[in-house]
Design a protein around this motif. Sequence first.
Motif, short mmCIF file in Angstrom:
data_model
loop_
_atom_site.label_atom_id
_atom_site.label_comp_id
_atom_site.label_asym_id
_atom_site.label_seq_id
_atom_site.Cartn_x
_atom_site.Cartn_y
_atom_site.Cartn_z
N UNK A 157 0.84 -1.20 0.00
CA UNK A 157 0.00 0.00 0.00
C UNK A 157 0.88 1.25 0.00
N UNK B 72 -11.72 16.93 11.55
CA UNK B 72 -10.66 16.49 12.47
C UNK B 72 -10.90 15.09 13.02
N UNK C 294 -11.18 10.31 15.62
CA UNK C 294 -10.85 11.28 16.66
C UNK C 294 -12.10 12.06 17.03
N UNK C 295 -13.00 11.38 17.75
CA UNK C 295 -14.27 11.97 18.18
C UNK C 295 -14.00 13.25 18.98
N UNK C 296 -14.86 14.23 18.74
CA UNK C 296 -14.71 15.48 19.48
C UNK C 296 -14.90 15.25 20.97
N UNK D 156 3.97 -0.19 14.75
CA UNK D 156 4.49 0.67 13.68
C UNK D 156 5.86 1.20 14.09
N UNK E 193 -12.49 6.29 20.71
CA UNK E 193 -11.76 6.79 19.55
C UNK E 193 -11.10 5.60 18.83
N UNK E 194 -10.38 4.77 19.60
CA UNK E 194 -9.85 3.55 18.99
C UNK E 194 -10.83 2.42 19.24
N UNK F 203 -1.40 12.06 10.17
CA UNK F 203 -0.02 11.88 10.63
C UNK F 203 0.91 12.30 9.51
N UNK G 299 -9.66 4.05 14.06
CA UNK G 299 -9.54 5.23 14.92
C UNK G 299 -10.39 6.36 14.35
N UNK H 53 -0.16 10.77 6.15
CA UNK H 53 -0.83 9.48 6.38
C UNK H 53 -2.06 9.73 7.23
N UNK I 268 4.90 9.86 15.60
CA UNK I 268 4.23 10.80 16.51
C UNK I 268 3.00 11.42 15.84
N UNK I 269 1.97 11.65 16.65
CA UNK I 269 0.71 12.20 16.14
C UNK I 269 0.25 13.28 17.10
N UNK J 157 -2.31 2.25 9.34
CA UNK J 157 -1.74 3.53 8.89
C UNK J 157 -1.74 3.53 7.36
N UNK J 158 -2.44 4.49 6.78
CA UNK J 158 -2.64 4.47 5.32
C UNK J 158 -2.15 5.78 4.69
N UNK K 143 -6.92 16.11 17.61
CA UNK K 143 -7.61 17.35 17.24
C UNK K 143 -7.43 18.45 18.28
N UNK K 144 -7.06 18.04 19.49
CA UNK K 144 -6.83 19.04 20.53
C UNK K 144 -5.35 19.41 20.66
N UNK L 49 4.65 -1.03 9.25
CA UNK L 49 3.55 -1.58 10.03
C UNK L 49 3.70 -3.10 10.04
N UNK M 218 -7.78 11.10 11.82
CA UNK M 218 -6.50 11.33 12.49
C UNK M 218 -5.40 11.36 11.44
N UNK N 229 -4.81 7.44 10.08
CA UNK N 229 -5.13 6.18 10.76
C UNK N 229 -6.54 5.80 10.32
#
Lengths: 581, 581
Positions: free
Chosen positions: A35, B91, B141-143, A139, B153-154, B96, B139, B104, A95-96, B74-75, A99-100, A154, B94, B106
């Motif tokens: 991928x 947002x 990234x819910x507010x 990862x 979230x995950x 990266x 994943x 990338x 590292x990520x 991870x894509x 949203x916050x 991965x 997620x 998630x």
Amino acid sequence: MKASQFFVSTLKEAPADAEVVSHRLMTRAGLIKKLGAGIYTYMPMGLRVIRKVEAIVREEMNRAGAVECTMPVVQPAELWQETGRFEKMGPELLRIQDRHGRDFIVQPTSEEVVTDIARQELRSYKQLPKNFYQIQTKFRDERRPRFGLMRGREFIMKDAYSFDRDPAGAQASYQAMAQAYRRIFDRFGLKYRAVAADSGAIGGDLSEEFQVIAATGEDAIVYCPDSDYAANMEKAEAAAPAGPRPAPAQARTLTPTPGKATCADVAALLGVPLSSTVKSLVLATDVLNDAGEPAGVQVWLLLLRGDHDMNEIKVSKVPGLDAGFRFATVPEIEEHFGAKPGYLGPLDLKKPVKIVADREVAVMADWICGANQVDHHITGVNWGRDLPEPRAVADLRNVVAGDRSPDGRGELAIERGIEVGHVFYLGTKYSKAMGATFLNEDGKPAFFEMGCYGIGVTRLPAAAIEQNHDERGIIWPDAIAPFTVVLCPIGMDRSETVKAAAEQLHMDLLAAGVDVLLDDRGERPGAMFADWELIGVPHRVVLSERGLKEGQVEYQHRRDTAATKVAAADILSFVKEKLAA
Amino acid sequence: MKASQFFVSTLKEAPADAEVVSHRLMTRAGLIKKLGAGIYTYMPMGLRVIRKVEAIVREEMNRAGAVECTMPVVQPAELWQETGRFEKMGPELLRIQDRHGRDFIVQPTSEEVVTDIARQELRSYKQLPKNFYQIQTKFRDERRPRFGLMRGREFIMKDAYSFDRDPAGAQASYQAMAQAYRRIFDRFGLKYRAVAADSGAIGGDLSEEFQVIAATGEDAIVYCPDSDYAANMEKAEAAAPAGPRPAPAQARTLTPTPGKATCADVAALLGVPLSSTVKSLVLATDVLNDAGEPAGVQVWLLLLRGDHDMNEIKVSKVPGLDAGFRFATVPEIEEHFGAKPGYLGPLDLKKPVKIVADREVAVMADWICGANQVDHHITGVNWGRDLPEPRAVADLRNVVAGDRSPDGRGELAIERGIEVGHVFYLGTKYSKAMGATFLNEDGKPAFFEMGCYGIGVTRLPAAAIEQNHDERGIIWPDAIAPFTVVLCPIGMDRSETVKAAAEQLHMDLLAAGVDVLLDDRGERPGAMFADWELIGVPHRVVLSERGLKEGQVEYQHRRDTAATKVAAADILSFVKEKLAA
């Protein structure tokens, strides 16, 4: 399983970026699909192999008393800051920010999370020992991902972490895991070695790598064919030299060696064996003042026999070098030796340096080294006469084939391997960093003694292929083959006889618990055989109308050079016998 | 399994942030452990439940002909840019950057990756239909992640994607999945409903949600107890009003309603039913000029009965509102109505607006609405007399309990549910965006017709608990219980009789294929029983010395109010019978 209900996809050509045979074959056989760099989809055929690896690992981990959980892939940075790894680990740690704007990482391993669980959950010595494991996506942002699943970014790893009340308990947990790993690797059906590995700052021998033997392996494995001794190259000890040092026989002589800046060139020029030369490696360490500030540089000279290579791990254990070292810069070298690299030696130094001699060098007489003058070496150098006896002598080198085994029971041999498992005694490194304690029998808090234990679940199939393949494709061991048996009916769409016989055998094998695939795609025999030889299913049964008329089918193991005719009436028991073998 | 070889960890108190019962009980029973907001470790006890859910899902997906693979977590962003989702998704996606600064994400789902696989692998109509699925970490990234695994979230999702050559094939694939989902949810042992859901731009009825019934569910489910009709609130159609509009009976009258700015207040003041009032909702759409630039604002007035709520999905299908709408601003309202919100109505407008009446409003006579004057409403309003007959009439409202079922076979009821599965016909949305084609029978490329099918694997246990619990803890259905049977020996450490009987029964149940746990921790009976009632193991057998002396043990189902004495000699067959029931 019928092929029409599954997904079989093979390629004639491997992708251009596939450098190693496992990557080429896994792609061609449709096991994986790229991928992105180092990121692969596990296609249906490949996922079957991975699931079989997982199942064996899971069974043996459970049998050894480990308990499975699943830790998150995305982990908050806070825990990684507690151990300092958030800062210390390089860009390999992905590292990520969420949203916050909060920091997270994608797990490369999970020491921090599992230690956090332990410090909350394991409150008393009565709950120990405990071993948590997971089989989960990891990862690592490799600088140069390559070789398919061999060095992906991965990947799936089984990682286990043991918690004990004291070092003796931790050693028992470690040994239980080392034994479980032997059972696991035995079950995979691969040739492997468990080799002693360096355990870093912890010391002791409590670190072993599980290496799948393969000529293409990246790691050198040292073993003694006459004993149990096995270690990786980093760890393998060079046995102390056999005899005493011979007496000096030559005079110290300044010898012109114009343009000969390597030991090999000098030996060739002078017509002497490489093993009579000594190479000079110049290192540097920082000197700190009482306030801990940098206050200068200490230069070190390491002396190794010309035919030996430096072993960085061993060097990093020399007192004075154990806090970290670097190679000296050219100005530092010129300042101390008065010469450029290529002609360096321990005689006639401009400024004092700390000399460390490899054990082999310490017993040499009449040796040759650089003269600290360009284009010159000195021959006939002798300890105690031309320079003081070495004050520091240590094992600094990689062993070579033919060295005596450190256990004194034969000579060392070297082969190549692929590291697929690692068991490691961690001590209190993580528990101390994270303040992870339990209440001991005396009611006082104590730090957990930990161990960690990894198996590269997605790397293992690649290693298996590096070990087991031929020009036609993969050759799977039964235990991890995507299918154990493939039935290849010829002309199934035209012949009711073939169809009926194939479907009956398919049902019978399924009923016997055999992982069998019936190829009902209607491919021509040549293409069908080529597909299954590429995919590497170990056992094949061919059914044809002509054969069935004579009451016969053909069996061929993937390693056989020819098919065996088997009475159609006996094929079920024949295959079952082959699988039991 | 023995408890001493497993990990049992219960808490008296739930964490302060646990707002819903499933979150409280999953944490207290040691099924999950919070690592960060919306991120949980699946602890050994919880992982067993998840694995059972996965196993049922996997078996039924395979049975339905879907093929399992595993797509990367991870894509690379490139594929997500092809469909525009990289930009369009907020947002929640997620994002990266790797060490080289490449983008990338998630995976929140994998439409892009699977469509990329299909366009490479599925080259001919002969390879269709094909359905790829994975059970894999996701994943989002819910507010505001909350409710434990309910809105994490995950999480783990089973996502399947079907590829077909034409809409008829896609519908068959969709129906096969819808049937597989019914089998899956039947096997979970939960009360659920498959409800029609809105299929967005694709249209048609090819979207169903699988809702686990629970009083605490976030979703309102509409169903007809007398027929098969079931839909979610968004989708549920309000049947056309029964009768014709009554003739006007009242005169139009401007009525003072000081301070009464809601329909409910007006109805109370005037002593009339709420259903005789009409509420005014003012929307706005952008008007574009021929060049496609914003050239003004069109204001809309939606009229709904005072006791009805607007349904946004239905409104978004009204011609003219289907390209997007917003609520009008107060200045826009004042410009068109000459009044502030609270006293608005369709009479005496300052500027024309487009009026859309709900079907129920269109058949009302003598209704009450705002007068477009502060503190005033108009009573006795009638279509055709006081204002023109409505030109646009549509179903704009949420149904309410007691509405006639759209299939005409009874009245609608409403209950709460938790969405755990969704089957969806996608059409060519992704295949067109990504140029994913195959060669059809006529040798011409055609876009794949796709469907997607999700099950929230880690959400399901939470939903099961919302449905099945009491004040003591969880009550698992057998199929997804962490253990099906727990053996609670009393005083096992003191009594050889109890120990021997417990271990024998443990072995016998294991041999019978029963997922049994023997609690050998040595806890006192009260604490032991409380633990297993909290954890919710459905079947319990208590062995005590006193009972065994009388040849008896005690069986109790988690839902039973008292234990049943069973002859020790019969307990094995007794339990097996209970499990078969």
